[in-house]
Design a protein around this motif. Structure first.
Motif, PDB file in Angstrom:
ATOM      1  N   VAL A  90       0.841  -1.204   0.000  1.00 27.02           N
ATOM      2  CA  VAL A  90       0.000   0.000   0.000  1.00 27.02           C
ATOM      3  C   VAL A  90       0.871   1.247   0.000  1.00 27.02           C
ATOM      4  N   LEU A  91       1.891   1.279   0.859  1.00 27.18           N
ATOM      5  CA  LEU A  91       2.761   2.448   0.922  1.00 27.18           C
ATOM      6  C   LEU A  91       3.524   2.639  -0.385  1.00 27.18           C
ATOM      7  N   GLU A  92       3.956   1.561  -0.993  1.00 25.49           N
ATOM      8  CA  GLU A  92       4.642   1.645  -2.283  1.00 25.49           C
ATOM      9  C   GLU A  92       3.745   2.301  -3.328  1.00 25.49           C
ATOM     10  N   ALA A  93       2.456   1.968  -3.283  1.00 28.89           N
ATOM     11  CA  ALA A  93       1.509   2.483  -4.278  1.00 28.89           C
ATOM     12  C   ALA A  93       1.096   3.926  -4.019  1.00 28.89           C
ATOM     13  N   LEU A  94       1.413   4.460  -2.848  1.00 29.60           N
ATOM     14  CA  LEU A  94       1.059   5.842  -2.521  1.00 29.60           C
ATOM     15  C   LEU A  94       2.199   6.813  -2.854  1.00 29.60           C
ATOM     16  N   GLU A  95       2.933   6.518  -3.878  1.00 26.57           N
ATOM     17  CA  GLU A  95       4.054   7.367  -4.298  1.00 26.57           C
ATOM     18  C   GLU A  95       3.555   8.760  -4.681  1.00 26.57           C
ATOM     19  N   ILE A 113      10.860   0.211   3.861  1.00 26.44           N
ATOM     20  CA  ILE A 113      10.338   1.432   3.279  1.00 26.44           C
ATOM     21  C   ILE A 113      10.202   1.235   1.777  1.00 26.44           C
ATOM     22  N   PRO A 114       9.335   1.987   1.127  1.00 26.71           N
ATOM     23  CA  PRO A 114       9.114   1.776  -0.308  1.00 26.71           C
ATOM     24  C   PRO A 114      10.275   2.279  -1.156  1.00 26.71           C
ATOM     25  N   ASN A 115      10.307   1.807  -2.393  1.00 24.68           N
ATOM     26  CA  ASN A 115      11.376   2.207  -3.311  1.00 24.68           C
ATOM     27  C   ASN A 115      11.378   3.705  -3.554  1.00 24.68           C
ATOM     28  N   TRP A 116      10.207   4.320  -3.599  1.00 30.20           N
ATOM     29  CA  TRP A 116      10.181   5.755  -3.901  1.00 30.20           C
ATOM     30  C   TRP A 116      10.804   6.582  -2.777  1.00 30.20           C
ATOM     31  N   MET A 117      10.765   6.078  -1.545  1.00 33.02           N
ATOM     32  CA  MET A 117      11.412   6.801  -0.447  1.00 33.02           C
ATOM     33  C   MET A 117      12.924   6.660  -0.498  1.00 33.02           C
ATOM     34  N   THR A 120      16.281   9.307  -4.268  1.00 33.11           N
ATOM     35  CA  THR A 120      16.502  10.705  -3.906  1.00 33.11           C
ATOM     36  C   THR A 120      16.003  11.669  -4.985  1.00 33.11           C
ATOM     37  N   SER A 121      15.841  11.213  -6.209  1.00 33.97           N
ATOM     38  CA  SER A 121      15.308  12.092  -7.251  1.00 33.97           C
ATOM     39  C   SER A 121      13.839  12.408  -7.005  1.00 33.97           C
ATOM     40  N   ILE A 122      13.151  11.547  -6.255  1.00 37.32           N
ATOM     41  CA  ILE A 122      11.739  11.774  -5.941  1.00 37.32           C
ATOM     42  C   ILE A 122      11.583  12.613  -4.679  1.00 37.32           C
ATOM     43  N   VAL A 123      12.417  12.383  -3.678  1.00 39.89           N
ATOM     44  CA  VAL A 123      12.233  13.035  -2.370  1.00 39.89           C
ATOM     45  C   VAL A 123      13.239  14.154  -2.106  1.00 39.89           C
ATOM     46  N   PRO A 141      15.193   5.893   4.894  1.00 38.01           N
ATOM     47  CA  PRO A 141      15.765   6.353   3.613  1.00 38.01           C
ATOM     48  C   PRO A 141      17.045   7.140   3.833  1.00 38.01           C
ATOM     49  N   ALA A 142      17.717   7.484   2.760  1.00 38.45           N
ATOM     50  CA  ALA A 142      18.987   8.219   2.860  1.00 38.45           C
ATOM     51  C   ALA A 142      18.703   9.685   3.174  1.00 38.45           C
ATOM     52  N   LEU A 143      18.264   9.934   4.397  1.00 39.11           N
ATOM     53  CA  LEU A 143      17.824  11.268   4.788  1.00 39.11           C
ATOM     54  C   LEU A 143      18.958  12.293   4.746  1.00 39.11           C
ATOM     55  N   GLY A 144      20.165  11.852   5.000  1.00 39.57           N
ATOM     56  CA  GLY A 144      21.309  12.757   4.992  1.00 39.57           C
ATOM     57  C   GLY A 144      21.622  13.313   3.627  1.00 39.57           C
ATOM     58  N   LYS A 145      21.090  12.702   2.576  1.00 36.23           N
ATOM     59  CA  LYS A 145      21.381  13.142   1.212  1.00 36.23           C
ATOM     60  C   LYS A 145      20.298  14.053   0.651  1.00 36.23           C
ATOM     61  N   LEU A 146      19.333  14.431   1.479  1.00 41.10           N
ATOM     62  CA  LEU A 146      18.276  15.335   1.015  1.00 41.10           C
ATOM     63  C   LEU A 146      18.778  16.766   1.157  1.00 41.10           C
TER      64      LEU A 146
END
Length: 206
Positions: A90-95, A113-117, A120-123, A141-146
């Protein structure tokens, strides 16, 4: 025509700011969001009621380019009502779309966590992230790279060891370059913020 008819519901939803939406409350499902041109803030509650990714995909969050704030939450009984696999799908589909600025998630019972998280190009445009009471998650997710992230709140994750366990290559790499406020609590296995060593980080933290 009764009050639960699709045309009545669509007209009602079209007039609301839709700061909150609960699937299956008053017979509304996520498909009701599909064609709405939503902007601003949206909190989708009661996601334990969504049992498959097809229904979640019907919300068409990826197509809502004016949405700036998104908060997703599962109820307190999600662990007993919904399988881990179902929640993950469900979370994957809520991109959402790539322009999202604020994202929060609460009560998610999935492990992964889903692939979209992870993409980094998405978030990469996120400014504010809240991850609360997602107790089964063992990686973030790779929060440090945001590059734009200024505020981070992480709480209630019993298996997380690092806030960012991604690799950092190159001497000029920095983590959390814009972060000004970080709140970490109820993370019993947390060892440190970054798994990688020797990386400059938190230069803006106050």
């Amino acid at each position: 025509m009764n009050d639960s008819s699709p045309s009545i519901k669509y007209r009602l939803l079209s007039t609301l700011s839709l700061e909150e939406f609960c699937p299956f409350e008053a017979s509304f499902g996520l498909a009701e969001l599909h064609n709405l041109q939503l902007g601003g803030k949206l909190h989708i509650k009661c996601l334990e009621n969504v049992l498959n990714e097809r229904d979640a995909r019907e919300a068409n969050l990826i197509g809502k380019k004016e949405l700036s704030h998104l908060y997703l939450s599962w109820g307190i009984d999600a662990d007993s009502q919904v399988s881990v696999t179902s929640s993950e799908k469900v979370l994957e589909a809520l991109e959402p779309h790539k322009g999202l600025k604020y994202f929060g998630m609460e009560g998610y019972n999935g492990v992964n966590i889903p692939n979209w998280m992870r993409n980094t190009s998405i978030v990469k445009g996120l400014v504010d992230v809240i991850l609360y009471n997602c107790r089964n998650c063992d990686r973030l997710p790779a929060l440090g790279k945001l590059p734009c992230l200024t505020t981070l709140y992480v709480s209630g994750m019993r298996d997380v060891k690092y806030i960012d366990d991604d690799l950092y290559e190159g001497a000029t790499k920095k983590a959390f370059p814009s972060l000004k406020k970080m709140t970490l609590c109820d993370l019993p296995k947390l060892e440190r913020v970054l798994k990688a060593e020797g990386v400059e980080m938190l230069s803006q933290l106050t």
